[in-house]
Design an enzyme around this catalytic site. Structure first.
Site, PDB file in Angstrom:
ATOM      1  N   ASN A 255      -1.861  -0.537   5.797  1.00  0.00           N
ATOM      2  CA  ASN A 255      -2.078  -0.329   7.133  1.00  0.00           C
ATOM      3  C   ASN A 255      -3.837  -0.447   7.356  1.00  0.00           C
ATOM      4  O   ASN A 255      -4.068  -0.315   8.460  1.00  0.00           O
ATOM      5  CB  ASN A 255      -1.886   1.201   7.330  1.00  0.00           C
ATOM      6  CG  ASN A 255      -2.879   2.282   6.683  1.00  0.00           C
ATOM      7  OD1 ASN A 255      -2.776   2.257   5.245  1.00  0.00           O
ATOM      8  ND2 ASN A 255      -3.556   3.158   7.257  1.00  0.00           N
TER       9      ASN A 255
ATOM     10  N   ASP B  84      -0.458   5.027   1.032  1.00  0.00           N
ATOM     11  CA  ASP B  84      -0.738   6.030   1.890  1.00  0.00           C
ATOM     12  C   ASP B  84      -0.633   5.448   3.325  1.00  0.00           C
ATOM     13  O   ASP B  84      -1.327   4.483   3.584  1.00  0.00           O
ATOM     14  CB  ASP B  84      -2.064   6.717   1.586  1.00  0.00           C
ATOM     15  CG  ASP B  84      -1.909   7.686   0.277  1.00  0.00           C
ATOM     16  OD1 ASP B  84      -1.045   8.590   0.469  1.00  0.00           O
ATOM     17  OD2 ASP B  84      -2.685   7.381  -0.728  1.00  0.00           O
TER      18      ASP B  84
ATOM     19  N   ASP C  68       0.768  -1.295   0.034  1.00  0.00           N
ATOM     20  CA  ASP C  68      -0.067  -0.012  -0.023  1.00  0.00           C
ATOM     21  C   ASP C  68       1.070   1.332  -0.048  1.00  0.00           C
ATOM     22  O   ASP C  68       2.287   1.081   0.225  1.00  0.00           O
ATOM     23  CB  ASP C  68      -0.801  -0.124   1.315  1.00  0.00           C
ATOM     24  CG  ASP C  68      -1.683   1.191   1.341  1.00  0.00           C
ATOM     25  OD1 ASP C  68      -2.278   1.809   0.607  1.00  0.00           O
ATOM     26  OD2 ASP C  68      -1.662   1.685   2.644  1.00  0.00           O
TER      27      ASP C  68
HETATM   28 MG   LIG Z   1      -2.952   3.035   3.311  1.00  0.00          MG
END
Ligand SMILES: [Mg+2]
Length: 319
Positions: A251, A144, A142
């Site tokens: 996340n 961000d 991922d």
């Molecule tokens: Mg993310």
């Protein structure tokens, strides 16, 4: 009971429904010897044991016994235990999601609500294998809050990246982000899979990997499956990759709601310069790169699918 509720790709969960029983096993195959029988415990899949004839059952047992030693050796690697023993820091790493019970609840609800049929074929990609990476596992990352974080105020950011002629973005780069790309790309094919728009994501990725040496493919918001306001990263769209060889680091736990056991959960990062999560990910990758099935290692180390299963109501059919 709502028969429509059925999580996808959690089929491994039902494998726990095995039946253990004692059977007599001939301990010698020499014709002249009087057959000696002993009792051993074997696990027979619940669904198939009724269809076994005695002959087939015997063959099954012979295979089971032959595989016992091999399985013991391999299950040690698959359990992830040597990994945890060698790297005590990972104990913290594997606990991070337990400190986020709300996210487990959100993930479980999503798993429960997901439709039985998802049209992923229309989104499926057949990314060509890059020379030298034909037999390597795929690391999906991922962007961000996993590798970077964008901030409004440029005075608080690490770098300022140009998106278009008249727009810029200020970003913070997570400690070890570029090290991770560099080191992991030696052993893994690297795919960035972000729910962000491609212009914004490309600008940041070009900054992280300016020579385009480490990131092999980039996937964006349009490659996600949108459901109940979540952008889910359905790994099945990697059409010519095997699910047992794909790992996703994200996340947001809901990103891998469709393939929970492929996911490595990581904390959401914004600015902490002492953060070491990506260094721990690198340590974890060093071990998992040799796994026969990454899902088995993740399942044993993180136990996410069990947490999901436990938090689902009894009315949910896990088949
Ligand atoms: Mg993310």
């Amino acid at each position: 009971m709502n028969s429509k509720i059925r999580p996808l790709n959690l089929e491994d969960l039902v494998k726990g429904e095995n039946h253990e029983e004692n059977v007599y096993v001939p301990m010698t195959s020499r014709i002249r010897d009087k057959p000696r029988f002993d009792t051993v415990k074997i696990v027979i899949p619940m669904l198939t044991r009724r269809s076994f004839s005695y002959k087939h059952l015997t063959i099954g047992i012979t295979h089971a016994l032959k595989n016992t030693i091999k399985d013991k050796e391999e299950s040690n690697i698959a359990s992830g235990l040597p990994l945890l023993q060698k790297t005590p820091n990972l104990a913290y790493f594997t606990q991070i999601y337990i400190q986020r019970p709300k996210e487990i609840q959100t993930l479980s609800k999503l798993v429960k609500d997901l439709p039985m049929q998802i049209d992923y074929l229309s989104k499926t990609l057949f990314l060509p294998r890059i020379k030298g990476y034909e037999n390597k596992k795929t690391l999906v990352l991922d962007l961000d809050e996993t590798l970077t974080h964008s901030v409004k105020n440029s005075s608080q950011s690490h770098v300022r990246v140009k998106i278009t002629e008249d727009s810029m973005v200020n970003i913070n780069i997570r400690p070890y982000a570029q090290d991770l790309l560099k080191v992991a790309s030696q052993d893994f094919e690297i795919v960035i899979f972000t729910a962000s728009q491609y212009k914004y994501a490309n600008a940041i990725l070009d900054h992280l990997d300016p020579m385009k040496k480490y990131i092999h493919y980039r996937l964006y918001r349009e490659n996600c499956y949108e459901f109940q306001g979540h952008f889910i990263k359905d790994l099945r769209i990697l059409g010519n990759r095997d699910m047992k060889d794909i790992i996703i680091v994200d996340n947001s736990l809901v990103s891998f709601a469709l393939q929970v056991d492929n996911g490595i959960p990581i904390t959401t990062w914004t600015m902490d310069l002492k953060d070491t999560q990506l260094r721990l990910v690198m340590e974890y990758l060093r071990v998992i790169k040799t796994a026969r099935d990454v899902r088995q290692v993740n399942r044993n180390v993180f136990g996410l699918s069990k947490l999901v299963k436990d938090s689902l109501s009894e009315n949910v059919i896990l088949t």
